[in-house]
Design a protein around this motif. Structure first.
Motif: not given
Length: 282
Positions: A35-47, A60-64, A83-86
């Protein structure tokens, strides 16, 4: 197999109050740039599953971007892991049962990331009832607002910002496949969300946006002790053929599979059901 002891906590639940703690940080997972360079939106993504998916996407390389109800500590921990994954992580607090909030979540994601390549409408709510006559209209309405309406609202708002090659991964449930005698409105809402997957897959084919669904069996997440009650949590998931509930880390790779064009370019309108061996007819 880890037996789940009886326990409960206030809704919507918190990871650090669970015994045992779920495995949801993808600690043993190694990305390969899917997923390099991809941008994702996840709802309920806290836990839970949402957290595991967010971290897997980041590896896999995505911003979230993550939308969540009110679990601030869990959301901050997930953002720390991303963020630990850059990778960049945007946190958005609020109730997805509200149409305007769904629109705002998409707008804020676009303002931060410019586009949405992968949309994961995962947030859901449930509350069991032992007597169908006690399932009131207020509960029924809220269940469908969170579990179904928000999917409609999010997809509708996101589509103008999704390019060709985009992917939508909707979360269903084993209960949407075979019903549940106490989670009646939840099971019905998940069935609706899963059918929406099939319709959207056909509708968006010409736009080259794939729509698929992950429908897990029992998974150990904060929603379980926060909604099922002490007795139902005791031994949670041991009814599955594998004799245990899944860990969120075991479910997240299904979302990576559907999100990645390298892995699933020929898949749309599919339901992947990691259920611990429960076989479904049809």
């Amino acid at each position: 197999m880890t037996h789940k002891p009886a326990q409960s906590q206030p809704y919507p639940g918190a990871t650090d109050q669970m015994t045992p703690r779920p495995r949801d940080e993808m600690a043993d997972y190694t990305g390969s740039g899917l997923l390099a360079g991809r941008r994702a939106l996840i709802t309920g993504g806290d836990s839970g599953i949402g957290r595991a998916v967010a971290v897997a996407f980041a590896k896999q390389g995505a911003d979230v971007a993550i939308a969540y109800l009110s679990e601030d500590a869990d959301a901050e921990r997930t953002a720390e892991l991303v963020r630990a994954e850059g990778r960049r992580c945007l946190l958005m607090r609020g109730d997805l049962a509200d149409e305007q909030h769904c629109n705002d979540v998409v707008a804020r994601t676009i303002a931060e990331f410019d586009r949405i390549d992968v949309l994961v409408p995962h947030a859901a709510t449930q509350r069991p009832v032992t007597d169908f006559a006690r399932l009131d209209t207020e509960q029924l309405t809220r269940t469908f607002q969170v579990n179904v309406f928000s999917v409609f609202w999010l997809v509708r708002a996101a589509l103008p910002h999704m390019p060709k090659g985009g992917s939508i991964v909707i979360t269903g449930s084993i209960n949407g496949l075979r019903g549940n005698k106490t989670l009646i409105d939840y099971a019905a809402s998940k069935s609706a969300a899963m059918n929406l997957t099939l319709s959207l897959a056909q509708h968006l084919m010409d736009r080259e946006i794939r729509v698929n669904c992950v429908a897990p069996g029992p998974v150990w997440t904060p929603l379980i002790p926060a909604t099922l009650g002490t007795d139902a949590v005791e031994g949670f998931g041991e009814q599955a053929p594998m004799g245990r509930a899944a860990e969120p880390d075991e479910i997240a790779p299904s979302y990576v599979f559907f999100a990645s064009n390298r892995l699933s370019s020929y898949y749309t309108g599919e339901v992947l059901a990691p259920t611990g061996g429960e076989i479904q007819a049809g």
